[in-house]
Motif scaffolding. Structure first.
Motif, PDB file in Angstrom:
ATOM      1  N   PRO A 220      42.105  33.960  22.535  1.00 58.39           N
ATOM      2  CA  PRO A 220      41.645  34.991  21.588  1.00 58.39           C
ATOM      3  C   PRO A 220      41.674  36.415  22.148  1.00 58.39           C
ATOM      4  O   PRO A 220      41.680  37.363  21.365  1.00 58.39           O
ATOM      5  CB  PRO A 220      40.209  34.569  21.272  1.00 58.39           C
ATOM      6  N   ASP A 221      41.648  36.606  23.457  1.00 57.93           N
ATOM      7  CA  ASP A 221      41.734  37.958  24.018  1.00 57.93           C
ATOM      8  C   ASP A 221      42.346  37.914  25.413  1.00 57.93           C
ATOM      9  O   ASP A 221      42.646  36.827  25.923  1.00 57.93           O
ATOM     10  CB  ASP A 221      40.362  38.667  24.023  1.00 57.93           C
ATOM     11  N   GLY A 222      42.511  39.089  26.011  1.00 56.08           N
ATOM     12  CA  GLY A 222      43.227  39.199  27.280  1.00 56.08           C
ATOM     13  C   GLY A 222      42.558  38.450  28.419  1.00 56.08           C
ATOM     14  O   GLY A 222      43.238  37.807  29.234  1.00 56.08           O
ATOM     15  N   ILE A 223      41.231  38.525  28.495  1.00 50.39           N
ATOM     16  CA  ILE A 223      40.535  37.829  29.585  1.00 50.39           C
ATOM     17  C   ILE A 223      40.589  36.311  29.363  1.00 50.39           C
ATOM     18  O   ILE A 223      40.827  35.547  30.304  1.00 50.39           O
ATOM     19  CB  ILE A 223      39.068  38.309  29.703  1.00 50.39           C
ATOM     20  N   ALA A 224      40.401  35.899  28.121  1.00 52.29           N
ATOM     21  CA  ALA A 224      40.503  34.464  27.806  1.00 52.29           C
ATOM     22  C   ALA A 224      41.897  33.947  28.120  1.00 52.29           C
ATOM     23  O   ALA A 224      42.064  32.779  28.523  1.00 52.29           O
ATOM     24  CB  ALA A 224      40.157  34.215  26.339  1.00 52.29           C
ATOM     25  N   ALA A 225      42.911  34.807  27.979  1.00 55.18           N
ATOM     26  CA  ALA A 225      44.286  34.413  28.299  1.00 55.18           C
ATOM     27  C   ALA A 225      44.417  34.143  29.798  1.00 55.18           C
ATOM     28  O   ALA A 225      45.008  33.136  30.206  1.00 55.18           O
ATOM     29  CB  ALA A 225      45.267  35.501  27.868  1.00 55.18           C
TER      30      ALA A 225
ATOM     31  N   GLU B 216      40.579  51.036  44.465  1.00 57.51           N
ATOM     32  CA  GLU B 216      40.743  50.450  43.129  1.00 57.51           C
ATOM     33  C   GLU B 216      40.175  49.030  43.116  1.00 57.51           C
ATOM     34  O   GLU B 216      39.498  48.623  42.154  1.00 57.51           O
ATOM     35  CB  GLU B 216      42.243  50.440  42.789  1.00 57.51           C
ATOM     36  N   MET B 217      40.440  48.288  44.172  1.00 54.48           N
ATOM     37  CA  MET B 217      39.951  46.906  44.237  1.00 54.48           C
ATOM     38  C   MET B 217      38.430  46.854  44.456  1.00 54.48           C
ATOM     39  O   MET B 217      37.762  45.964  43.950  1.00 54.48           O
ATOM     40  CB  MET B 217      40.684  46.132  45.337  1.00 54.48           C
ATOM     41  N   ALA B 218      37.891  47.816  45.195  1.00 53.62           N
ATOM     42  CA  ALA B 218      36.438  47.850  45.407  1.00 53.62           C
ATOM     43  C   ALA B 218      35.714  48.093  44.089  1.00 53.62           C
ATOM     44  O   ALA B 218      34.671  47.497  43.810  1.00 53.62           O
ATOM     45  CB  ALA B 218      36.081  48.926  46.425  1.00 53.62           C
ATOM     46  N   ASP B 219      36.284  48.964  43.255  1.00 55.77           N
ATOM     47  CA  ASP B 219      35.703  49.218  41.931  1.00 55.77           C
ATOM     48  C   ASP B 219      35.708  47.918  41.108  1.00 55.77           C
ATOM     49  O   ASP B 219      34.713  47.578  40.445  1.00 55.77           O
ATOM     50  CB  ASP B 219      36.533  50.314  41.240  1.00 55.77           C
ATOM     51  N   PHE B 220      36.823  47.214  41.168  1.00 52.82           N
ATOM     52  CA  PHE B 220      36.983  45.923  40.483  1.00 52.82           C
ATOM     53  C   PHE B 220      35.916  44.925  40.978  1.00 52.82           C
ATOM     54  O   PHE B 220      35.202  44.277  40.180  1.00 52.82           O
ATOM     55  CB  PHE B 220      38.408  45.443  40.776  1.00 52.82           C
ATOM     56  N   LEU B 221      35.746  44.829  42.287  1.00 49.90           N
ATOM     57  CA  LEU B 221      34.749  43.908  42.859  1.00 49.90           C
ATOM     58  C   LEU B 221      33.326  44.339  42.506  1.00 49.90           C
ATOM     59  O   LEU B 221      32.473  43.509  42.182  1.00 49.90           O
ATOM     60  CB  LEU B 221      34.876  43.856  44.390  1.00 49.90           C
ATOM     61  N   ARG B 222      33.053  45.655  42.608  1.00 42.14           N
ATOM     62  CA  ARG B 222      31.693  46.145  42.391  1.00 42.14           C
ATOM     63  C   ARG B 222      31.210  45.803  40.988  1.00 42.14           C
ATOM     64  O   ARG B 222      30.073  45.360  40.797  1.00 42.14           O
ATOM     65  CB  ARG B 222      31.621  47.657  42.626  1.00 42.14           C
ATOM     66  N   HIS B 223      32.095  45.957  39.984  1.00 41.78           N
ATOM     67  CA  HIS B 223      31.717  45.599  38.617  1.00 41.78           C
ATOM     68  C   HIS B 223      31.806  44.094  38.381  1.00 41.78           C
ATOM     69  O   HIS B 223      30.961  43.515  37.713  1.00 41.78           O
ATOM     70  CB  HIS B 223      32.598  46.361  37.616  1.00 41.78           C
ATOM     71  N   GLY B 224      32.818  43.475  38.963  1.00 40.41           N
ATOM     72  CA  GLY B 224      33.032  42.044  38.736  1.00 40.41           C
ATOM     73  C   GLY B 224      31.935  41.178  39.337  1.00 40.41           C
ATOM     74  O   GLY B 224      31.616  40.122  38.806  1.00 40.41           O
ATOM     75  N   LEU B 225      31.371  41.638  40.452  1.00 38.94           N
ATOM     76  CA  LEU B 225      30.351  40.844  41.156  1.00 38.94           C
ATOM     77  C   LEU B 225      28.954  41.464  41.055  1.00 38.94           C
ATOM     78  O   LEU B 225      28.043  41.060  41.790  1.00 38.94           O
ATOM     79  CB  LEU B 225      30.739  40.711  42.643  1.00 38.94           C
ATOM     80  N   ALA B 226      28.790  42.438  40.163  1.00 42.00           N
ATOM     81  CA  ALA B 226      27.499  43.132  40.056  1.00 42.00           C
ATOM     82  C   ALA B 226      26.347  42.153  39.791  1.00 42.00           C
ATOM     83  O   ALA B 226      26.519  41.157  39.082  1.00 42.00           O
ATOM     84  CB  ALA B 226      27.557  44.165  38.931  1.00 42.00           C
ATOM     85  N   PRO B 227      25.167  42.425  40.359  1.00 41.70           N
ATOM     86  CA  PRO B 227      23.998  41.575  40.080  1.00 41.70           C
ATOM     87  C   PRO B 227      23.711  41.567  38.582  1.00 41.70           C
ATOM     88  O   PRO B 227      23.851  42.591  37.922  1.00 41.70           O
ATOM     89  CB  PRO B 227      22.857  42.267  40.848  1.00 41.70           C
ATOM     90  N   ARG B 228      23.314  40.420  38.066  1.00 42.95           N
ATOM     91  CA  ARG B 228      23.018  40.306  36.625  1.00 42.95           C
ATOM     92  C   ARG B 228      21.510  40.299  36.406  1.00 42.95           C
ATOM     93  O   ARG B 228      20.800  39.605  37.100  1.00 42.95           O
ATOM     94  CB  ARG B 228      23.599  39.005  36.048  1.00 42.95           C
TER      95      ARG B 228
ATOM     96  N   ARG C 185      36.201  39.797  33.517  1.00 38.40           N
ATOM     97  CA  ARG C 185      35.670  40.469  32.319  1.00 38.40           C
ATOM     98  C   ARG C 185      34.782  41.639  32.725  1.00 38.40           C
ATOM     99  O   ARG C 185      34.857  42.724  32.120  1.00 38.40           O
ATOM    100  CB  ARG C 185      34.899  39.465  31.446  1.00 38.40           C
ATOM    101  N   HIS C 186      33.957  41.458  33.744  1.00 36.17           N
ATOM    102  CA  HIS C 186      33.112  42.562  34.212  1.00 36.17           C
ATOM    103  C   HIS C 186      33.893  43.536  35.081  1.00 36.17           C
ATOM    104  O   HIS C 186      33.707  44.740  34.998  1.00 36.17           O
ATOM    105  CB  HIS C 186      31.893  42.013  34.960  1.00 36.17           C
ATOM    106  N   GLY C 187      34.772  42.999  35.917  1.00 31.38           N
ATOM    107  CA  GLY C 187      35.521  43.845  36.841  1.00 31.38           C
ATOM    108  C   GLY C 187      36.485  44.785  36.149  1.00 31.38           C
ATOM    109  O   GLY C 187      36.738  45.890  36.641  1.00 31.38           O
ATOM    110  N   LEU C 188      37.044  44.336  35.019  1.00 33.52           N
ATOM    111  CA  LEU C 188      38.048  45.135  34.302  1.00 33.52           C
ATOM    112  C   LEU C 188      37.517  45.692  32.984  1.00 33.52           C
ATOM    113  O   LEU C 188      38.293  46.163  32.147  1.00 33.52           O
ATOM    114  CB  LEU C 188      39.299  44.281  34.025  1.00 33.52           C
TER     115      LEU C 188
END
Lengths: 200, 200
Positions: free
Chosen positions: B88-93, A188-200, B194-197
């Motif tokens: 204004p939203d959950g992540i901003a909170a 669950e945390m790896a999914d969170f990291l993979r999206h949260g830290l994805a290359p932009r 915001r990206h991770g969740l």
């Protein structure tokens, strides 16, 4: 690793085994009673060694506690390192690290009390434990960024965030309750990291 | 909040001010000396009150320490709550919560020593502090999920992860060094969340 007091490092295999038995007994003693209530005699009784053997390796209760903090820090690192090295990418490495960390904590629940009490008994070892852990995570993140697996601007704040996640997930799902498999938490945390830290 | 010992709650505004002065002095005393070295006489000296005033509100050193842990936990909550509610939203909170938390820590660096020492002096308050903090974060995440702002399956692990991030970022960027603005750390972490969740 040098854990015995200065000039007291064991020179034989038998000596190394005795030192190991003393450190394991110290983990049980301080984990159960805390530093102030724990005693050298409690450690030697648990280890099944004579008081003289304790002083062969350590100068004092303070010295064995300091050695124990560095030893537990090294044990965690050694327990998670092979899985991290074997992982196919940077995020999978963090996933494997967290999964193995929770496993380690479940088998060594006293680690939290010992590292946390170091803040009061041995502030330098406490600080060193977290500073070096964060540096290792940051180095892994930067290597992953160089391979294009995570965003290019990963840094200290991301590393400290991941370390904090791991510490508190270990407390909740390793020490307090074992209500979910370690692998499920780590996935669950790896999914969170993979999206949260994805290359932009 | 009920912080005085049983049957000793202040009944006048002056009494409440004295109680507040004793708690602030206790934070300074225990933050500087730790629980074992800290003393009631050290607290009354810092607060500028007579020993009798201390016993008007507290039964013992243990009692004032327990009250202090619950008081600091409530102070953090009250300091971050308005910014969280106004977001204004959950992540901003979560962003506002982290930014204000780091600000609070910078102004009250003793909070880490006090909450951390509670693990050894008052395990129940230590556990309650983190359990209720995680519950509050999880409730906010679930509300944000219901509004479609984050993925639908957010739960306890995400809440504990965010709490751990915040605690360790507060330690590194609030207590140890103030080398980056709190807002910059919080903005970086909000991007990560915001990206991770993000809703899938």
């Amino acid at each position: 690793m040098e854990v015995a007091s200065e000039g007291k490092a064991p020179r034989t295999e038998r000596g190394r085994r005795t030192l190991r038995a003393i450190l394991d007994a110290a983990a049980a003693e301080f984990g159960e009673k805390g530093f102030h209530e724990g005693s050298i005699s409690g450690i030697t009784r648990r280890a099944g060694v004579a008081l003289g053997s304790f002083y062969t390796y350590f100068d004092s209760k303070d010295a064995v506690f300091r050695a124990l903090v560095r030893d537990m820090s090294a044990q965690v690192r050694d327990h998670v390192a092979p899985a991290i090295r074997a992982a196919p990418d940077g995020i999978a490495a963090e996933q494997a690290g967290l999964s193995h960390f929770i496993d380690f904590v479940r088998a060594h629940k006293e680690i939290y009390r010992i590292i946390d009490e170091a803040e009061f008994v041995d502030a330098e070892s406490f600080r060193a434990h977290y500073a070096t852990t964060a540096e290792r995570i940051e180095a892994r993140l930067r290597a992953a960024a160089a391979r294009g697996e995570v965003r290019a601007d990963v840094g200290a704040a991301h590393a400290w965030a991941i370390m904090g996640m791991n510490v508190f997930l270990g407390l909740r799902f390793g020490v307090w309750e074992e209500d979910r498999p370690a692998e499920a938490i780590a996935a669950e945390m790896a999914d969170f990291l993979r999206h949260g830290l994805a290359p932009r």
